[in-house]
Design a protein around this motif. Sequence first.
Motif, mmCIF file in Angstrom:
data_model
loop_
_atom_site.group_PDB
_atom_site.id
_atom_site.type_symbol
_atom_site.label_atom_id
_atom_site.label_comp_id
_atom_site.label_asym_id
_atom_site.label_seq_id
_atom_site.Cartn_x
_atom_site.Cartn_y
_atom_site.Cartn_z
ATOM 1 N N ALA A 247 0.963 -1.139 0.097
ATOM 2 C CA ALA A 247 -0.127 -0.036 0.029
ATOM 3 C C ALA A 247 0.768 1.239 0.056
ATOM 4 N N GLU A 248 0.786 1.996 -1.036
ATOM 5 C CA GLU A 248 1.896 3.261 -1.268
ATOM 6 C C GLU A 248 1.118 4.329 -1.458
ATOM 7 N N SER A 249 1.566 5.410 -0.876
ATOM 8 C CA SER A 249 1.076 6.913 -0.998
ATOM 9 C C SER A 249 2.397 7.569 -1.647
ATOM 10 N N LEU A 250 3.236 8.069 -0.917
ATOM 11 C CA LEU A 250 4.345 8.839 -1.678
ATOM 12 C C LEU A 250 5.080 8.302 -2.407
ATOM 13 N N THR A 251 5.375 6.741 -2.379
ATOM 14 C CA THR A 251 6.225 6.154 -3.332
ATOM 15 C C THR A 251 5.553 5.729 -4.513
ATOM 16 N N GLY A 252 4.208 5.971 -4.471
ATOM 17 C CA GLY A 252 3.454 5.791 -5.989
ATOM 18 C C GLY A 252 3.788 4.469 -6.720
ATOM 19 N N GLY A 253 3.940 3.277 -6.076
ATOM 20 C CA GLY A 253 4.191 2.184 -6.886
ATOM 21 C C GLY A 253 5.556 1.733 -6.788
ATOM 22 N N LEU A 254 6.558 2.449 -6.403
ATOM 23 C CA LEU A 254 7.802 1.915 -6.542
ATOM 24 C C LEU A 254 8.090 0.961 -5.559
ATOM 25 N N VAL A 255 7.510 0.811 -4.518
ATOM 26 C CA VAL A 255 7.924 -0.561 -3.581
ATOM 27 C C VAL A 255 7.574 -1.719 -4.362
ATOM 28 N N CYS A 256 6.737 -1.756 -4.861
ATOM 29 C CA CYS A 256 5.967 -2.913 -5.812
ATOM 30 C C CYS A 256 6.768 -3.140 -6.832
ATOM 31 N N ALA A 257 7.217 -2.107 -7.568
ATOM 32 C CA ALA A 257 8.007 -2.078 -8.865
ATOM 33 C C ALA A 257 9.270 -2.746 -8.577
ATOM 34 N N ARG A 258 9.915 -2.282 -7.374
ATOM 35 C CA ARG A 258 11.277 -2.901 -7.107
ATOM 36 C C ARG A 258 11.133 -4.409 -6.652
ATOM 37 N N LEU A 259 9.928 -4.590 -5.959
ATOM 38 C CA LEU A 259 9.764 -6.257 -5.926
ATOM 39 C C LEU A 259 9.850 -6.833 -7.089
ATOM 40 N N THR A 260 8.905 -6.332 -8.079
ATOM 41 C CA THR A 260 8.632 -7.094 -9.282
ATOM 42 C C THR A 260 9.640 -7.157 -10.151
ATOM 43 N N SER A 261 10.760 -6.306 -9.914
ATOM 44 C CA SER A 261 11.974 -6.190 -11.003
ATOM 45 C C SER A 261 12.751 -7.449 -10.769
ATOM 46 N N VAL A 262 12.638 -8.295 -9.519
ATOM 47 C CA VAL A 262 13.148 -9.821 -9.469
ATOM 48 C C VAL A 262 12.637 -10.614 -10.224
ATOM 49 N N PRO A 263 13.245 -11.468 -10.726
ATOM 50 C CA PRO A 263 12.638 -12.875 -11.618
ATOM 51 C C PRO A 263 12.140 -13.557 -10.448
ATOM 52 N N GLY A 264 10.808 -14.058 -10.867
ATOM 53 C CA GLY A 264 10.278 -15.023 -10.003
ATOM 54 C C GLY A 264 9.374 -14.337 -8.790
#
Length: 155
Positions: A21-38
């Motif tokens: 659940a992101e506010s100021l990061t605007g999806g960057l946390v999810c993007a960082r995690l999903t940049s990982v294969p698998g």
Amino acid sequence: MSDAAALVRTLTDRHETVACAESLTGGLVCARLTSVPGASAVVRGGVVSYATDVKADVLGVDAGLLAAGGAVQAQVALQMAVGVRSLLGATWGLATTGVAGPDPQDGYAVGTVFVAAASDDGAQHAALTLDGDREHIRASTVQAVLDLLGARLRS
């Protein structure tokens, strides 16, 4: 410092999942995690709750809490983490809320940030006072919430 790839490996090994659940990061946390294969084995999804009403209406953050003190509060981050975990059916819920700038918000200075992680064992938050420009604050927030998850996974 917690590396996204190491977190994805650990979550995979433990058969656990995560939602953001992101506010100021605007999806960057999810993007960082999903940049990982698998990562698809562990990342359930995310909610970018940039607007305050979305925090209440979608994530279940107490509207009275938001009305009384705004979105930049530790309790808001905690409720966001619990809410996204429940909403998306994840083992872990992560949340970010704060002020990236350029201007103060709700009486809070630029760089005031709260991150949280929630699981069956409860929720924990960290309060941050960050310096730098908007992008640095956002990047530091992403790292801080990943570090919080890493610490919780190691405990």
